[in-house]
Design an enzyme around this catalytic site. Structure first.
Site, mmCIF file in Angstrom:
data_model
loop_
_atom_site.group_PDB
_atom_site.id
_atom_site.type_symbol
_atom_site.label_atom_id
_atom_site.label_comp_id
_atom_site.label_asym_id
_atom_site.label_seq_id
_atom_site.Cartn_x
_atom_site.Cartn_y
_atom_site.Cartn_z
ATOM 1 N N LYS A 162 49.223 90.216 -34.661
ATOM 2 C CA LYS A 162 50.552 90.498 -35.216
ATOM 3 C C LYS A 162 51.391 91.343 -34.263
ATOM 4 C CE LYS A 162 49.217 90.210 -40.092
ATOM 5 N NZ LYS A 162 48.900 90.989 -41.301
ATOM 6 N N ARG A 189 44.334 87.789 -52.168
ATOM 7 C CA ARG A 189 45.462 87.270 -52.937
ATOM 8 C C ARG A 189 45.202 85.864 -53.456
ATOM 9 N NH1 ARG A 189 49.631 88.869 -48.378
ATOM 10 N NH2 ARG A 189 47.867 87.957 -47.323
HETATM 11 O O1 PNS Z 1 46.731 93.722 -42.993
HETATM 12 P P1 PNS Z 1 45.940 92.872 -42.036
HETATM 13 O O2 PNS Z 1 46.763 92.544 -40.793
HETATM 14 O O3 PNS Z 1 45.375 91.635 -42.682
HETATM 15 O O4 PNS Z 1 44.694 93.750 -41.579
HETATM 16 C C1 PNS Z 1 43.813 93.295 -40.585
HETATM 17 C C2 PNS Z 1 43.084 94.479 -39.944
HETATM 18 C C3 PNS Z 1 44.104 95.439 -39.324
HETATM 19 C C4 PNS Z 1 42.274 95.193 -41.003
HETATM 20 C C5 PNS Z 1 42.137 93.892 -38.844
HETATM 21 O O5 PNS Z 1 42.885 93.218 -37.884
HETATM 22 C C6 PNS Z 1 41.293 94.988 -38.194
HETATM 23 O O6 PNS Z 1 40.265 95.367 -38.725
HETATM 24 N N1 PNS Z 1 41.747 95.516 -37.018
HETATM 25 C C7 PNS Z 1 41.045 96.541 -36.299
HETATM 26 C C8 PNS Z 1 40.310 95.968 -35.087
HETATM 27 C C9 PNS Z 1 39.024 95.290 -35.506
HETATM 28 O O7 PNS Z 1 38.096 95.929 -35.969
HETATM 29 N N2 PNS Z 1 38.991 93.976 -35.340
HETATM 30 C C10 PNS Z 1 37.844 93.189 -35.716
HETATM 31 C C11 PNS Z 1 37.826 92.900 -37.201
HETATM 32 S S1 PNS Z 1 37.186 91.346 -37.471
#
Ligand code: PNS
Length: 162
Positions: free
Chosen positions: A41, A90
């Site tokens: 994003k 959701r």
């Molecule tokens: O609100 P979102 O964008 O669905 O949240 C996604 C989020 C931020 C929780 C995910 O991208 C995340 O955990 N980011 C941190 C980096 C990480 O650990 N990535 C691997 C997870 S599979």
């Protein structure tokens, strides 16, 4: 003591997020709302700005803490001694992505479990991206976000136009 993490991009926080955070705070002793980086994003707000909007929106809940981190969620969880990740589901469309993240996180750290809360019916359709889109096109975003968030989105849209 059970400590859970509510992770997300929160770019910005919506009533859908607030609903999940409030419900998680009733289940767990402590809930850490973690503003993290989703590499897929392109955020409108900095992590600090997103934390501030969260503070204004849910900062009055006594057992929550708001934090930001630019690394892996599992590393954040270890740092805060949290063993549960809480996410809102959701619709079926969320499932595949959330399932993939939950399994990846569990592979990275098998001590951490992911728990899903189904969103309330009125928030089924809601996402930060949809709210921003409605705002860009001049629609009323007041049903979707608190007033403080609404003001910031409108201001950001004006800045992006100039
Ligand atoms: O609100 P979102 O964008 O669905 O949240 C996604 C989020 C931020 C929780 C995910 O991208 C995340 O955990 N980011 C941190 C980096 C990480 O650990 N990535 C691997 C997870 S599979």
């Amino acid at each position: 003591m059970s400590t859970a993490i509510c992770p997300g991009s929160f770019d910005p926080v919506t009533y859908g997020h607030i609903d999940i955070i409030k419900r998680a705070s009733k289940i767990f002793d402590k809930v850490i709302v973690a503003v993290l980086v989703n590499v897929a994003k392109d955020p409108w707000f900095t992590i600090e700005e997103r934390k501030e909007l969260l503070r204004k929106s849910v900062g009055d809940i006594p057992n929550i803490e708001i934090a930001g981190f630019d690394g892996l969620l599992v590393d954040f969880a270890a740092k805060y001694n949290a063993d549960v990740i809480v996410k809102g589901l959701r619709a079926v469309s969320d499932f595949e992505y959330e399932f993939q993240m939950a399994l990846t996180n569990n592979k990275l750290n098998s001590e951490i479990e992911t728990v899903f809360l189904t969103t309330s019916a009125e928030n089924m359709y809601l996402s930060s991206s949809i709210v921003k889109q409605v705002g860009i096109l001049g629609g009323d975003i007041s049903p979707f976000v608190p007033k403080c968030v609404q003001d910031e989105i409108i201001q950001r849209i004006r800045q992006r136009r100039n």
